[in-house]
Write a protein that holds these residues in place. Structure first.
Motif, PDB file in Angstrom:
ATOM      1  N   ASN A   1      -4.240 -69.370  24.989  1.00 25.77           N
ATOM      2  CA  ASN A   1      -4.939 -70.551  25.481  1.00 25.77           C
ATOM      3  C   ASN A   1      -5.222 -71.488  24.301  1.00 25.77           C
ATOM      4  N   PRO A   2      -4.190 -72.047  23.690  1.00 25.63           N
ATOM      5  CA  PRO A   2      -4.384 -72.838  22.462  1.00 25.63           C
ATOM      6  C   PRO A   2      -5.109 -74.149  22.748  1.00 25.63           C
ATOM      7  N   GLN A   3      -5.826 -74.618  21.722  1.00 27.71           N
ATOM      8  CA  GLN A   3      -6.556 -75.884  21.794  1.00 27.71           C
ATOM      9  C   GLN A   3      -6.083 -76.748  20.634  1.00 27.71           C
ATOM     10  N   TRP A   4      -5.345 -77.845  20.943  1.00 26.80           N
ATOM     11  CA  TRP A   4      -4.829 -78.718  19.898  1.00 26.80           C
ATOM     12  C   TRP A   4      -5.737 -79.928  19.673  1.00 26.80           C
ATOM     13  N   ASP A   5      -6.013 -80.689  20.709  1.00 29.79           N
ATOM     14  CA  ASP A   5      -6.815 -81.912  20.623  1.00 29.79           C
ATOM     15  C   ASP A   5      -6.222 -82.884  19.598  1.00 29.79           C
ATOM     16  N   GLU A   6      -4.947 -83.129  19.701  1.00 29.49           N
ATOM     17  CA  GLU A   6      -4.250 -84.051  18.800  1.00 29.49           C
ATOM     18  C   GLU A   6      -3.826 -85.298  19.567  1.00 29.49           C
ATOM     19  N   LYS A   7      -4.005 -86.455  18.953  1.00 27.67           N
ATOM     20  CA  LYS A   7      -3.613 -87.731  19.542  1.00 27.67           C
ATOM     21  C   LYS A   7      -2.332 -88.216  18.865  1.00 27.67           C
ATOM     22  N   ILE A   8      -1.377 -88.610  19.682  1.00 29.29           N
ATOM     23  CA  ILE A   8      -0.065 -89.046  19.215  1.00 29.29           C
ATOM     24  C   ILE A   8       0.206 -90.442  19.775  1.00 29.29           C
ATOM     25  N   GLU A   9       0.765 -91.307  18.928  1.00 29.79           N
ATOM     26  CA  GLU A   9       1.081 -92.672  19.327  1.00 29.79           C
ATOM     27  C   GLU A   9       2.589 -92.869  19.324  1.00 29.79           C
ATOM     28  N   PHE A  10       3.069 -93.579  20.330  1.00 30.54           N
ATOM     29  CA  PHE A  10       4.467 -93.984  20.416  1.00 30.54           C
ATOM     30  C   PHE A  10       4.520 -95.485  20.622  1.00 30.54           C
ATOM     31  N   LEU A  11       5.498 -96.115  20.043  1.00 23.98           N
ATOM     32  CA  LEU A  11       5.706 -97.549  20.224  1.00 23.98           C
ATOM     33  C   LEU A  11       6.651 -97.762  21.404  1.00 23.98           C
ATOM     34  N   VAL A  12       6.222 -98.566  22.350  1.00 23.00           N
ATOM     35  CA  VAL A  12       7.057 -98.903  23.506  1.00 23.00           C
ATOM     36  C   VAL A  12       7.908-100.102  23.122  1.00 23.00           C
ATOM     37  N   HIS A  13       9.216 -99.911  23.037  1.00 25.57           N
ATOM     38  CA  HIS A  13      10.094-100.987  22.605  1.00 25.57           C
ATOM     39  C   HIS A  13      10.176-102.114  23.614  1.00 25.57           C
ATOM     40  N   ASP A  14      10.155-101.788  24.907  1.00 27.58           N
ATOM     41  CA  ASP A  14      10.234-102.813  25.953  1.00 27.58           C
ATOM     42  C   ASP A  14       9.253-102.427  27.046  1.00 27.58           C
ATOM     43  N   ALA A  15       8.206-103.214  27.193  1.00 25.14           N
ATOM     44  CA  ALA A  15       7.184-102.898  28.196  1.00 25.14           C
ATOM     45  C   ALA A  15       7.720-103.011  29.615  1.00 25.14           C
ATOM     46  N   ALA A  16       8.697-103.891  29.838  1.00 29.25           N
ATOM     47  CA  ALA A  16       9.224-104.060  31.201  1.00 29.25           C
ATOM     48  C   ALA A  16       9.987-102.838  31.672  1.00 29.25           C
ATOM     49  N   SER A  17      10.650-102.136  30.750  1.00 25.13           N
ATOM     50  CA  SER A  17      11.441-100.968  31.129  1.00 25.13           C
ATOM     51  C   SER A  17      10.713 -99.659  30.869  1.00 25.13           C
ATOM     52  N   MET A  18       9.408 -99.700  30.647  1.00 28.28           N
ATOM     53  CA  MET A  18       8.668 -98.465  30.401  1.00 28.28           C
ATOM     54  C   MET A  18       8.696 -97.544  31.615  1.00 28.28           C
ATOM     55  N   GLY A  19       8.747 -98.116  32.823  1.00 26.03           N
ATOM     56  CA  GLY A  19       8.763 -97.276  34.012  1.00 26.03           C
ATOM     57  C   GLY A  19      10.005 -96.410  34.115  1.00 26.03           C
ATOM     58  N   ALA A  20      11.097 -96.784  33.439  1.00 20.87           N
ATOM     59  CA  ALA A  20      12.322 -95.989  33.495  1.00 20.87           C
ATOM     60  C   ALA A  20      12.362 -94.911  32.429  1.00 20.87           C
ATOM     61  N   GLU A  21      11.437 -94.925  31.476  1.00 26.24           N
ATOM     62  CA  GLU A  21      11.425 -93.928  30.417  1.00 26.24           C
ATOM     63  C   GLU A  21      10.756 -92.636  30.903  1.00 26.24           C
ATOM     64  N   ILE A  22      11.055 -91.557  30.197  1.00 25.12           N
ATOM     65  CA  ILE A  22      10.513 -90.235  30.523  1.00 25.12           C
ATOM     66  C   ILE A  22       9.809 -89.684  29.286  1.00 25.12           C
ATOM     67  N   LEU A  23       8.580 -89.270  29.457  1.00 18.17           N
ATOM     68  CA  LEU A  23       7.845 -88.568  28.409  1.00 18.17           C
ATOM     69  C   LEU A  23       8.059 -87.076  28.606  1.00 18.17           C
ATOM     70  N   GLU A  24       8.658 -86.443  27.619  1.00 19.12           N
ATOM     71  CA  GLU A  24       8.997 -85.022  27.723  1.00 19.12           C
ATOM     72  C   GLU A  24       8.247 -84.237  26.652  1.00 19.12           C
ATOM     73  N   LEU A  25       7.624 -83.149  27.066  1.00 23.74           N
ATOM     74  CA  LEU A  25       6.903 -82.247  26.164  1.00 23.74           C
ATOM     75  C   LEU A  25       7.502 -80.864  26.296  1.00 23.74           C
TER      76      LEU A  25
END
Length: 1010
Positions: free
Chosen positions: A48-72
């Motif tokens: 039951n690990p606890q990371w509590d880490e914040k990560i930032e990504f730059l969105v290259h095109d805000a209009a096409s953000m809906g087509a992107e996939i965030l994968e973990l």
């Protein structure tokens, strides 16, 4: 332009699969988004690990953000053992579900498998949102001009470099592009400039670009392929041109045409822009308008002065035209004062004088054609002919072309088949309000000021808490207040659930009332906009104390302890459960990407019956279609005065679950006002019929086109109002996603971990229907209350003899399969067909001797039977079935009872007759329930010694059976019992068997009922 960043906070994980061989795991997470990769730290030996880490990504095109996939991807770190990292699970989140900053919440996503053979379990908690940051302001170029003049002569030897430098300062490269440059380019940029530029540097202050934001160090980041600058600009341009709603769909769903399911309808388009005269009219009251004439069709534009433009588009249905020429005439309208002879000029009367300034004609066969995506036709100046003598020349700017309903100008144009620019006849798209469940947990009250000075104080008052949100009102149970310290502060610990719609009602009112004297103790107001939202049951509801306000003499009446939250993990049902079209949770971050696209083409209708009279002489129908799927409602334009209307409109919906239903209804428009003299016109829309299409019965990527009957139920019986022609296509880009949907629960997780009761769910559904009906009725133009209720089936919970018969025959039809099997076994045991009985004997012998073949044989038979039935499947989607609805098996009185409101408005004699009929039906149901209960009581009587002799016989038989089964093998017993059951009728008696006689003699409890 604002810079958008995606903020991902990896909080923790729960119940991970141990993968290190010692019952634990050392987990870390790799996050990928838009070609960027980040990694968290490793938590050693913790499931039951606890990371509590914040990560930032730059969105290259805000209009096409809906087509992107965030994968973990979650891995187990095996560096200490020298092995590769072990996979622990993955999560994919669609970009269309990212909330804005401030509305995010902790959401637990179940870890998914990478392949079928992966052993994965557990879940990971994330907070995801996006932030739009404004870039720093560019330096003003005026500040550099005086300093450039003071530069030494050495700096002026190279003017090209000096002119190029301010342009580079105005457009600093983004931080990401600087980060992605190869090391060789970075070294070249960091190299010192030549000496002439170095001399000019102290005199010219250079505005430094904003420092790049500090980002988490990318570990094990894969190098991105090198793309040329030209190709990179093309990629950015293509992504920015996409519509945000279309980006959420896959490339498979984007088609070249939006009207491939309907017929193209030819329309004659006339766009009138403006007019000009060679001499300006001295009369300021003169206005101009244009009249279009095509045979018997005539329409005028709005009246404007020459300084204003008309800019109006007219669309004429080409099939309804009765002439081959179009005449465009310009008229002027003047107001002139006329004085009669012998009267004072002050008493002059005003007269309106209209005159034609000229006409321009067009031959319809010579009109050019335009088909999208061609650019719009440019308007041209035309000189009017036939102007009066000595009148100044007049020109009109207009354009005429032949197009279809796919033309961009069609939606805003004056349409000849729908009455022009009447708002109530235009095609519109409506959206249901976003619904939430608001949970109010009433815990306890303290310091209650019971009874005022003028009122007698009750010894043991009974208190309850009432919550009110708009028209919704719910109460807790009553509790008594005693003299002890524990009972003086009453406690409830009850939940009251409301339906809240965005935009929310301003306040939730909590009231404590005394039931013994009907007085209000006090009340408190909770601002709904400040209530916390939660997405699951893991986050606790924050409880707060509120002061209770009494009347004017008691500003403080005590305080109340409550917990309030907006539940985003539920799906608020606003339609009947068996015809639901959307099962997504309310919280946007919990929704999954769409699995397909639903396209519906509403082509037309035929043979519609008249529902009203026009001019008091003939019948007419002004029909339109409403289609509903999910929160999106579409309404076609109203075709006036036609019994065979052709709409040819096409609409699309995103599909998130295949086991949903599309609802289409046809109505007669009674709300629009074509004139003031139509006083007998109904104020409500009349329903003409409805049909439903279940998406799971459709083949993917196939067009279903056909006509379906429109049957409406009236108080005098069922009536066919006509037929509707539609085309439906359910497109899916991924078979894996479609098949995976069948393995997931029908409703969101909160419906199972914290379910709502059946009665509470029905009440909340009824409240949600009321809210949706009220909100859509407030739209412009309004979607009528009768239309919304008919589409949502809001009357399914009311009593109906017809529905009861339909459900009864559905139950009988389901049980008939078992009855058919019982009759087949009886035909086997009675040797009706001797060869079949002999084959069953052989099958029984094979099953007893080879029991390991039982399950494979059953599965093989099921496969063969179901596979052979594929040839006889239904080719067209099944909609409404009048025979299943039992519309022909009920009488007029039963239909009148179904249409009766609640409470009833009928006479006492009619209600008494219906009540007696209901009593007779309920008596038969009561007898059936008693017979079913008696069979269970007889089974229980075998063991409770209620009949000592019967139970004694059963005990002795069990003892003898145990001895027999110890001696005789089970296979021999089964084989002997099978042969005995299927023995020839010659060896069989006519009376019931001994075990059946013994079972029927066991005593039930029916003799103990009064």
């Amino acid at each position: 332009m604002a810079t958008r960043k995606l903020m991902v906070e990896v909080c923790n994980a729960k119940n991970l699969m141990p993968k290190d061989g010692q019952g634990t795991a050392s987990a870390y997470v790799i996050v990928d988004f838009d070609g960027q990769r980040r990694r968290t730290k490793t938590i050693s030996r913790d499931l039951n690990p606890q990371w509590d880490e914040k990560i930032e990504f730059l969105v290259h095109d805000a209009a096409s953000m809906g087509a992107e996939i965030l994968e973990l991807n979650v891995y187990n770190d095996n560096k200490k053992t020298g092995k590769r990292s072990t996979f622990l699970g993955k999560v994919k989140i669609a970009g269309s579900s990212f909330p804005a900053s401030g509305s995010e919440g902790l959401v637990y996503y179940p870890l998914e498998k990478r392949s079928v053979f992966s052993q994965i379990k557990g879940e990971i908690g994330l907070k995801v949102c996006y932030v739009d940051e404004e870039p720093p302001p560019a330096p003003a170029p005026e500040e550099q001009k005086p300093e450039v003049a003071e530069t030494p002569p050495a700096a002026s030897e190279k003017p090209p470099e000096e002119e190029k430098k301010p342009e580079d300062e105005k457009k600093p490269d983004p931080p990401v592009e600087e980060k992605e440059k190869p090391p060789e380019e970075k070294k070249a940029e960091d190299a010192p400039p030549p000496p002439p530029e170095a001399a000019a540097a102290p005199a010219t202050p250079v505005a430094k670009p904003a420092p790049p934001p500090v980002e988490t160090t990318a570990i094990a980041q894969s190098p991105r392929p090198k793309v040329s600058e030209e190709n990179n600009m093309q990629m950015v341009r293509k992504a920015s041109e996409l519509d945000p709603d279309v980006v959420s769909l896959s490339n498979h769903h984007r088609r070249t045409t939006a009207f491939d399911l309907v017929d193209r309808m030819p329309f004659l388009y006339v766009k009138v822009v403006k007019a000009k005269r060679s001499e300006k009219d001295s009369n300021d009251s003169t206005v101009y308008y244009v009249k279009l004439s095509i045979g018997t069709h005539g329409i005028t534009t709005k009246a404007q002065s020459t300084s204003k433009d008309w800019d109006q588009v007219f669309a004429f249905d080409k099939e309804g035209l009765n002439s081959t020429s179009l005449e465009v005439s310009v008229f002027d309208r003047k107001t002139v004062k006329v004085t009669e002879e012998g009267k004072d000029p002050k008493e002059a009367k005003e007269e309106v004088i209209e005159s034609c300034l000229g006409t321009v004609s067009f031959d319809l066969p010579e009109v050019p054609k335009r088909v999208p995506p061609d650019s719009p036709l440019a308007p041209q100046w035309y000189t009017l002919e036939g102007a009066p003598d000595n009148a100044p020349a007049t020109d009109v700017m207009l354009s005429v072309w032949l197009g279809t309903q796919a033309d961009e100008a069609f939606q805003e144009a004056w349409q000849s088949d729908s009455g022009g620019l009447i708002p109530e006849t235009r095609a519109k798209v409506y959206l249901s309000p976003k619904l939430w469940y608001l949970r109010l947990t009433v815990i306890q009250t303290q310091d209650l000021q019971l009874g005022s000075g003028a009122e007698p104080k009750v010894k043991n008052p009974e208190l309850f808490v009432k919550g009110q949100l708009g028209p919704q009102l719910f109460k807790t149970n009553r509790t008594s207040v005693g003299s002890s310290s524990t009972s003086s502060n009453p406690t409830w610990n009850e939940d009251l659930v409301f339906v809240a719609a965005e935009p929310f009602e301003p306040y939730l009112i909590i009231t404590v009332e005394d039931a013994s004297n009907g007085q209000t103790v006090g009340h408190a107001k909770v601002h709904v906009g400040s209530i916390d939202k939660r997405t699951d049951d893991r986050s606790m509801v924050g409880s707060r104390w509120f002061n209770l306000v009494g009347d004017e003499s008691r500003p403080y009446a005590g305080r109340i302890h409550v917990g309030v939250c907006l539940e985003g993990g539920y799906h608020v049902l606003d339609e009947a459960a068996h015809v639901t079209s959307d099962v997504r949770p309310t919280a946007k971050q919990l929704s999954k990407p769409p699995i397909g696209l639903l396209e519906v083409g509403i082509r037309g209708a035929t043979n519609l019956l008249p529902v009203k009279t026009k001019d008091g002489t003939r019948g007419t129908t002004d029909s339109y279609v409403v289609a509903k799927y999910g929160p999106k409602w579409v309404r076609t334009r109203t075709i006036l005065d036609r019994f065979n209307p052709r709409w040819n409109e096409q609409y699309t919906w995103d599909v998130y679950d295949p086991c949903t239903v599309l609802t289409i209804g046809v109505f007669d428009n009674g709300r629009y006002k074509a004139g003031d003299g139509d006083k007998d016109k109904p104020s409500k829309d009349v329903r003409l019929g409805k049909l439903r299409v279940r998406l799971s019965t459709l083949d993917t990527n196939r067009v279903y086109m056909g006509s379906y009957s429109l049957i409406v139920l009236l108080p005098n019986g069922a009536k066919k109002m006509g037929e509707i022609e539609i085309a439906v296509r359910f497109s899916c880009s991924s078979w894996i996603s479609l098949l995976q949907a069948y393995s997931t629960p029908m409703l969101p997780r909160m419906h199972y971990v914290r379910p709502l009761g059946p009665l509470q769910q029905d009440m909340l559904r009824h409240n949600a229907m009321k809210i949706v009906t009220a909100r859509l009725a407030r739209s412009e133009p309004a979607l009528g209350q009768e239309v919304v209720q008919f589409m949502l089936d809001s009357d399914t919970h009311t009593w109906s003899m017809r529905r009861s018969k339909s459900n009864w025959f559905r139950l009988v039809n389901g049980l008939s399969k078992a009855a058919t099997l019982a009759r087949w076994l009886d035909s086997i045991r009675t040797w009706v067909h001797p060869p079949t009985t002999v084959l069953v004997h052989v099958l029984l012998l094979a099953i007893v001797l080879c029991p390991h073949l039982i399950l494979p044989t059953i599965c093989l038979y099921a496969f063969l039977i179901v596979a052979l039935r594929y040839r006889y499947r239904t080719r067209a989607p099944v909609t409404m079935d009048p025979r299943l609805s039992q519309v022909d098996s009920v009488g007029p009185d039963e239909l009148d009872e179904e249409f009766d409101g609640f409470p009833s408005l009928r006479s006492a004699d009619q209600i008494r007759i219906r009540y007696d009929r209901l009593r007779a039906l309920a008596g038969r149901a009561q007898t059936l329930l008693g017979d079913v209960a008696a069979q269970g009581e007889r089974l229980e009587a075998l063991c409770n010694w209620r009949d000592p002799r019967a139970t004694g016989i059963f005990v002795v038989v069990c003892l003898l059976a145990s001895l027999v089964f110890y001696i005789v093998p089970f296979k021999a017993f089964l084989l002997g019992w099978g042969f005995f059951y299927m023995r020839h009728p010659r060896f069989r008696g006519d009376m019931p068997s001994l075990p059946l006689n013994f079972f029927r003699r066991l005593p039930p409890l029916s003799d103990q009922i009064l």
